[in-house]
Scaffold this active site. Sequence first.
Site, PDB file in Angstrom:
ATOM      1  N   ASP A  79       0.803  -1.210  -0.101  1.00  0.00           N
ATOM      2  CA  ASP A  79       0.060   0.102  -0.139  1.00  0.00           C
ATOM      3  C   ASP A  79       1.032   1.222  -0.070  1.00  0.00           C
ATOM      4  OD1 ASP A  79      -2.266   1.587   0.018  1.00  0.00           O
ATOM      5  OD2 ASP A  79      -2.896   1.227   2.041  1.00  0.00           O
ATOM      6  N   ASP A  80       0.938   1.942  -0.985  1.00  0.00           N
ATOM      7  CA  ASP A  80       1.535   3.123  -1.210  1.00  0.00           C
ATOM      8  C   ASP A  80       3.098   3.047  -1.252  1.00  0.00           C
ATOM      9  OD1 ASP A  80      -0.745   4.391  -0.588  1.00  0.00           O
ATOM     10  OD2 ASP A  80      -0.225   5.777   0.822  1.00  0.00           O
ATOM     11  N   CYS A 119      -5.992   4.701  -3.876  1.00  0.00           N
ATOM     12  CA  CYS A 119      -6.055   3.334  -3.593  1.00  0.00           C
ATOM     13  C   CYS A 119      -7.617   2.727  -4.288  1.00  0.00           C
ATOM     14  CB  CYS A 119      -6.266   3.184  -2.057  1.00  0.00           C
ATOM     15  SG  CYS A 119      -4.877   3.964  -1.053  1.00  0.00           S
ATOM     16  N   LYS A 178      -6.032  -5.117   3.679  1.00  0.00           N
ATOM     17  CA  LYS A 178      -6.857  -4.187   3.250  1.00  0.00           C
ATOM     18  C   LYS A 178      -7.819  -4.521   2.188  1.00  0.00           C
ATOM     19  CE  LYS A 178      -6.379   0.530   1.265  1.00  0.00           C
ATOM     20  NZ  LYS A 178      -5.582   1.573   0.883  1.00  0.00           N
ATOM     21  N   HIS A 180     -10.982  -1.847   1.108  1.00  0.00           N
ATOM     22  CA  HIS A 180     -11.296  -0.367   0.927  1.00  0.00           C
ATOM     23  C   HIS A 180     -11.911  -0.063  -0.390  1.00  0.00           C
ATOM     24  CE1 HIS A 180      -9.392   3.962   0.745  1.00  0.00           C
ATOM     25  NE2 HIS A 180     -10.546   4.052   1.127  1.00  0.00           N
ATOM     26  N   HIS A 335       1.476   2.308   4.273  1.00  0.00           N
ATOM     27  CA  HIS A 335       0.659   3.757   4.320  1.00  0.00           C
ATOM     28  C   HIS A 335       0.760   4.076   5.660  1.00  0.00           C
ATOM     29  CE1 HIS A 335      -2.909   5.889   4.142  1.00  0.00           C
ATOM     30  NE2 HIS A 335      -3.180   5.784   2.970  1.00  0.00           N
ATOM     31  N   ASP A 387      -0.272  -0.708  -5.247  1.00  0.00           N
ATOM     32  CA  ASP A 387      -1.467  -0.391  -5.617  1.00  0.00           C
ATOM     33  C   ASP A 387      -1.353   1.169  -6.511  1.00  0.00           C
ATOM     34  OD1 ASP A 387      -0.982   1.136  -3.414  1.00  0.00           O
ATOM     35  OD2 ASP A 387      -2.971   1.044  -2.683  1.00  0.00           O
ATOM     36  N   HIS A 388      -0.243   1.796  -6.146  1.00  0.00           N
ATOM     37  CA  HIS A 388       0.202   2.893  -6.868  1.00  0.00           C
ATOM     38  C   HIS A 388       1.443   3.307  -6.544  1.00  0.00           C
ATOM     39  CE1 HIS A 388      -1.024   5.021  -3.109  1.00  0.00           C
ATOM     40  NE2 HIS A 388      -2.379   4.647  -3.233  1.00  0.00           N
ATOM     41  N   LYS A 412       1.911   9.679  -5.908  1.00  0.00           N
ATOM     42  CA  LYS A 412       0.478   9.381  -5.454  1.00  0.00           C
ATOM     43  C   LYS A 412      -0.443  10.337  -5.786  1.00  0.00           C
ATOM     44  CE  LYS A 412      -2.343   7.839  -1.468  1.00  0.00           C
ATOM     45  NZ  LYS A 412      -2.244   7.412   0.032  1.00  0.00           N
TER      46      LYS A 412
END
Length: 623
Positions: A79-80, A119, A178, A180, A335, A387-388, A412
Amino acid sequence: MYSNSPVRGCPSQSPLNECPQLSGSQKLCAWTEPRAQPCLALSFRSWLALAVAALLGPKPSACGPPPGPRPNILLLMADDLGIGDVGCYGNSTLRTPNIDRLAADGVRLTQHLAAAPVCTPSRAAFLTGRYPLRSGMVSSQGLRVLQWTAVSGGLPPSEITFAKILKAKGYTTGLVGKWHLGLSCASPDDHCHHPLNHGFDHFYGMPFSMMADCERWGLSEKRAVLERRLDVCSQLVALATLTLTIGKLTRLILAASWTLVIWSTVVCLLLFATSCLVGALIEHADCFLMRNHSIAQQPMRSQKTMPLILREVSSFIKRNKQGPFLLFVSFLHVHTPLVTTENFRGRSAHGLYGDNTEEMDWMVGQILETLDTEGLTNSTLVYFTSDHGGSLEAQFGNNQYGGWNGVYKGGKGMGGWEGGIRVPGIFRWPGVLPAGRVIHEPTSLMDVFPTLVHLAGGQVPQDRVVDGRDLLALLQGTARHSDHEFLMHYCESFLHAARWHQRDRGAVWKVHFATPVFQPDGAGACYGQAVCPCSGDKVTHHIPPLLFDLSRDPSEAHALTPDTEPSFHVVVETVARAVEAHRRTLSPVPLQLDAADNTWKPWLQPCCGRFPFCWCDRDADSR
């Protein structure tokens, strides 16, 4: 969460086919700001869209699945995480030996792209193989992601995820970590957006997202803004109460009554109390763990979550080792608030973010070791990604709490610049995929959908456009090129850029129609904001568009012009035609992230007690 209020800033909002007087590059800018589209019955235009979709849709694989038993599938998503944070992508100061070993034993993609720079839409595209605009998992109002657990928006039940197809083909499917992508629609228990309603047999993790507000950090996604608004409201009501009181005592305000004074005093006290308690309310409302349909821990104890995640992953693998299984491990790392156990705090050369990244790499190693111990390594396809891109704006004081995106510009939240969408992409399947292979072709997180469906012996849905492409032949080396000739890069519902892979020249062109205005001047991000906006007066629209040759300039440092690039007009016109063709495949759908479906609804709030007294630890009780 992340919100930027849009102001329409494009010079024209006319449809492409209604602007015959514009050149190709001008038409592109005219389309980057969407216009309202009515939900039409199936008409000639709809039939035309379906026909174009059939032509642009995924091509059937030239070969069937590899011979032998179907593989287990293990998907690992950070994540991130910035692409520059990983050793095998060029980082020499952060230690990621387990991810690096995964790459050395498998195939590494160097131009692997998220379908969105934040996300919620990126994960929707990953699961469905479709641009998030097709499923409505975007906003046109600056609400970049789902803002609360208790909202009615989310991944529509009509969407088909790879988990649904693999479950139908006999796979046991699980998600740990996660989500979301929404939870409920009309009641707190309908769970219309829940992972178990999207093909997963088992879920353990956060239905929302890890965020700084879960730990009441200096950085804040929602708490700080809400506290400021409540403070302002309470001060205004206090001023009104004082005015009414003075007016009543002096008889200057004849209409004033003591009843009105008392009620305004009560409202002022309630606003003040809510401001003091909003941090705790957010923790209980969004920061909790679920096991399947039940709340397991509310609020979650963040420091204890990492071992729980690893235990759940190990348990799932051991229970289902007879296979085949699909396990999606969606890390809460890296994150903010970068919750890191004592064993890893202070170990890295890059502060808390580096510590958290190295802990995540250790977690990857523990999961891979479980595969080894259970004798599943050779029968399991493992995939690792983010995810990015990393968050450049995640700063507090003099400390940086977001990732590094290597040589790539932006981060991001930026839909066009490479730093926001270029991510790690690693596949390992011993004996099937060649070890140490590196692929520089454009690929997408959306490609995982058709690839997994193919491996499971399933069929990609034919009743909708699927934008992903089967990667198996490319990964094995039997195909020279990616099936992606064009890729679109959205920021919310706005098209910011498009990419053309000109195979005969070996060039990858990138056309930018809109770019965010970095702040302060000369900076490389939108400092002072959570993320850069997608529309409005803080976005520059380019006529003609900016053009880069990523094969020669991956950092997007030198924009080409008709004077410096003889092919400028040919490239821009070619991309213009591709954008028009892509646009004809789009159908109007409700936008799940717009305010109507993305505002907190108290009647949808999950609670393991009587709201607001939501407190339980059922995992501890069971132990």
